[in-house]
Design an enzyme around this catalytic site. Structure first.
Site, PDB file in Angstrom:
ATOM      1  N   HIS A  72     -29.819  44.722  54.948  1.00  0.00           N
ATOM      2  CA  HIS A  72     -29.046  46.067  55.146  1.00  0.00           C
ATOM      3  C   HIS A  72     -27.919  46.170  54.178  1.00  0.00           C
ATOM      4  O   HIS A  72     -27.415  45.109  53.517  1.00  0.00           O
ATOM      5  CB  HIS A  72     -28.699  46.099  56.662  1.00  0.00           C
ATOM      6  CG  HIS A  72     -27.646  45.402  57.260  1.00  0.00           C
ATOM      7  ND1 HIS A  72     -27.795  44.033  57.327  1.00  0.00           N
ATOM      8  CD2 HIS A  72     -26.432  45.768  57.756  1.00  0.00           C
ATOM      9  CE1 HIS A  72     -26.680  43.588  58.175  1.00  0.00           C
ATOM     10  NE2 HIS A  72     -26.010  44.712  58.182  1.00  0.00           N
ATOM     11  N   HIS A 100     -24.460  46.935  54.532  1.00  0.00           N
ATOM     12  CA  HIS A 100     -23.105  46.337  55.015  1.00  0.00           C
ATOM     13  C   HIS A 100     -22.556  45.505  53.725  1.00  0.00           C
ATOM     14  O   HIS A 100     -23.382  44.456  53.519  1.00  0.00           O
ATOM     15  CB  HIS A 100     -23.182  45.748  56.290  1.00  0.00           C
ATOM     16  CG  HIS A 100     -23.050  46.720  57.426  1.00  0.00           C
ATOM     17  ND1 HIS A 100     -23.463  46.606  58.492  1.00  0.00           N
ATOM     18  CD2 HIS A 100     -22.919  48.184  57.195  1.00  0.00           C
ATOM     19  CE1 HIS A 100     -23.608  47.876  59.418  1.00  0.00           C
ATOM     20  NE2 HIS A 100     -23.293  48.684  58.625  1.00  0.00           N
ATOM     21  N   ASP A 150     -20.465  42.836  53.904  1.00  0.00           N
ATOM     22  CA  ASP A 150     -20.668  41.431  54.163  1.00  0.00           C
ATOM     23  C   ASP A 150     -22.024  40.665  54.122  1.00  0.00           C
ATOM     24  O   ASP A 150     -22.301  39.382  54.030  1.00  0.00           O
ATOM     25  CB  ASP A 150     -19.914  41.133  55.452  1.00  0.00           C
ATOM     26  CG  ASP A 150     -20.981  41.797  56.703  1.00  0.00           C
ATOM     27  OD1 ASP A 150     -21.304  42.924  56.549  1.00  0.00           O
ATOM     28  OD2 ASP A 150     -21.261  40.963  57.787  1.00  0.00           O
ATOM     29  N   HIS A 151     -23.038  41.585  53.563  1.00  0.00           N
ATOM     30  CA  HIS A 151     -24.406  41.230  53.279  1.00  0.00           C
ATOM     31  C   HIS A 151     -24.757  41.203  51.755  1.00  0.00           C
ATOM     32  O   HIS A 151     -25.555  40.827  51.442  1.00  0.00           O
ATOM     33  CB  HIS A 151     -25.341  41.761  54.276  1.00  0.00           C
ATOM     34  CG  HIS A 151     -24.960  41.387  55.561  1.00  0.00           C
ATOM     35  ND1 HIS A 151     -26.096  40.597  56.387  1.00  0.00           N
ATOM     36  CD2 HIS A 151     -24.183  41.779  56.614  1.00  0.00           C
ATOM     37  CE1 HIS A 151     -25.371  40.466  57.612  1.00  0.00           C
ATOM     38  NE2 HIS A 151     -24.435  41.156  57.890  1.00  0.00           N
ATOM     39  N   HIS A 190     -29.173  48.609  64.095  1.00  0.00           N
ATOM     40  CA  HIS A 190     -27.907  48.269  63.671  1.00  0.00           C
ATOM     41  C   HIS A 190     -27.664  49.306  62.558  1.00  0.00           C
ATOM     42  O   HIS A 190     -26.512  49.879  62.596  1.00  0.00           O
ATOM     43  CB  HIS A 190     -27.910  46.959  63.051  1.00  0.00           C
ATOM     44  CG  HIS A 190     -26.573  46.498  62.648  1.00  0.00           C
ATOM     45  ND1 HIS A 190     -25.419  46.305  63.190  1.00  0.00           N
ATOM     46  CD2 HIS A 190     -26.215  46.100  61.282  1.00  0.00           C
ATOM     47  CE1 HIS A 190     -24.514  45.949  62.356  1.00  0.00           C
ATOM     48  NE2 HIS A 190     -25.052  45.590  61.354  1.00  0.00           N
ATOM     49  N   ASP A 198     -28.700  41.470  60.785  1.00  0.00           N
ATOM     50  CA  ASP A 198     -27.804  41.879  61.916  1.00  0.00           C
ATOM     51  C   ASP A 198     -28.360  42.782  63.080  1.00  0.00           C
ATOM     52  O   ASP A 198     -27.831  43.429  63.788  1.00  0.00           O
ATOM     53  CB  ASP A 198     -26.501  42.785  61.384  1.00  0.00           C
ATOM     54  CG  ASP A 198     -25.435  41.935  60.812  1.00  0.00           C
ATOM     55  OD1 ASP A 198     -25.555  40.864  60.607  1.00  0.00           O
ATOM     56  OD2 ASP A 198     -24.689  42.696  60.321  1.00  0.00           O
ATOM     57  N   HIS A 213     -25.335  36.001  61.406  1.00  0.00           N
ATOM     58  CA  HIS A 213     -23.986  35.658  61.610  1.00  0.00           C
ATOM     59  C   HIS A 213     -24.169  34.403  62.435  1.00  0.00           C
ATOM     60  O   HIS A 213     -24.716  34.428  63.446  1.00  0.00           O
ATOM     61  CB  HIS A 213     -23.236  36.676  62.292  1.00  0.00           C
ATOM     62  CG  HIS A 213     -22.770  37.877  61.179  1.00  0.00           C
ATOM     63  ND1 HIS A 213     -21.696  38.012  60.680  1.00  0.00           N
ATOM     64  CD2 HIS A 213     -23.486  39.110  60.981  1.00  0.00           C
ATOM     65  CE1 HIS A 213     -21.504  39.121  59.874  1.00  0.00           C
ATOM     66  NE2 HIS A 213     -22.542  39.708  60.124  1.00  0.00           N
TER      67      HIS A 213
HETATM   68 FE    FE Z   1     -23.286  41.658  59.285  1.00  0.00          FE
HETATM   69 ZN    ZN Z   2     -24.134  44.415  59.474  1.00  0.00          ZN
END
Ligand code: FE
Ligand code: ZN
Length: 256
Positions: A58, A60, A62-63, A116, A133, A171
């Site tokens: 996805h 975001h 952080d990915h 999410h 996530d 995570h």
């Molecule tokens: Fe994340």
């Molecule tokens: Zn995420």
């Protein structure tokens, strides 16, 4: 955990994000959700291997923040959801639900799991499920874009996968998730046992992942919203799994 099925290697970035690596061809690997490039490069260069593919669950940051650097350095092909192509790095393969990809010697299947985010997808190869996530050990992602109904439907799809499959989540949230789950069900033996195990691993700086899906189905409260127990804990006796899920997610959001 005994190694059978594809070998999967964790690279921890941003404190608690996992970039998962698995081999595609001799000397080549794929990376799932590289939220940072440097640690991935350090691993690959350390072993003298290259990157053939990048899989994105996805959009975001952080990915995805490591995608461009890795693509340029290794000429890796980037795979992500067609539905989110407008907000992902440029894709070489834009995928939809049910797509099957051949990455070197590995077959990878795509499942859409909105909740999410609306464009969230998960991938599996052999017995390894990369859930981003959507599903964490003993938890699930927050509902940033989708509805509780959508997320519950997505989680049910993952629950229907074979129990001996290994879950590689996006995570390392296992310990905090277990604390919440035990707050809900303090006498759950399976939760208590896994808490001890996970706590030991975390203090040894070891990943708590992977876990088997069959274990998650027994102890993850978010995968048990269709049970009478969970409905009763949440004062939702007789209500739908989706309604119980909505209440549980709300409780988790407001906890601590
Ligand atoms: Fe994340
Ligand atoms: Zn995420």
């Amino acid at each position: 955990m005994s190694q059978q099925g594809v070998v999967v290697i964790p690279v921890l970035v941003h404190q608690d994000n996992y970039v998962w690596l698995f081999p595609t061809l001799p000397g080549k690997m794929a990376a799932v959700d590289p939220g940072e490039a440097e640690a991935v490069i350090a691993f690959l260069d350390g072993y003298g291997v290259s990157l053939s593919h990048i899989l994105i669950t996805h959009h975001h940051n952080d990915h995805i923040d490591g995608v461009e650097l890795l693509r340029q350095r290794y000429q890796a092909k980037v795979i992500g959801a067609a539905a989110d192509a407008h907000r992902l790095p440029p894709l070489d393969h834009a995928v939809v639900d049910g797509d099957k990809l051949r990455l070197g010697d590995q077959d990878v299947t795509v499942l859409e799991t909105p909740g999410h985010t609306l464009g969230h997808v998960v991938y599996h190869t052999e017995d390894a499920l990369f859930s981003g996530d959507t599903l964490f050990s003993c938890g699930c992602g927050r509902l940033f874009e989708g509805s509780a109904d959508q997320m519950w439907a997505s989680l049910q799809r993952l629950m229907a996968l074979p129990g001996n499959w290994r879950l590689f989540a996006g995570h390392e949230y296992t310990l905090i998730n277990l604390k919440f789950a035990l707050h809900l069900e303090p006498d759950h033996q399976g939760l208590k046992q896994f808490y001890q195990h996970a706590n030991t691993l975390v203090h040894q700086r070891q990943p708590t992942l992977p876990v088997r899906l069959e274990q998650e189905k027994q102890i993850n409260p978010f995968l048990r919203c269709h049970t009478t127990n969970m409905a009763q804990y949440l004062d939702r006796a007789g209500q739908s799994g989706a309604a119980v899920f909505a209440a549980l997610r709300q409780l988790r959001n407001n906890w601590r």
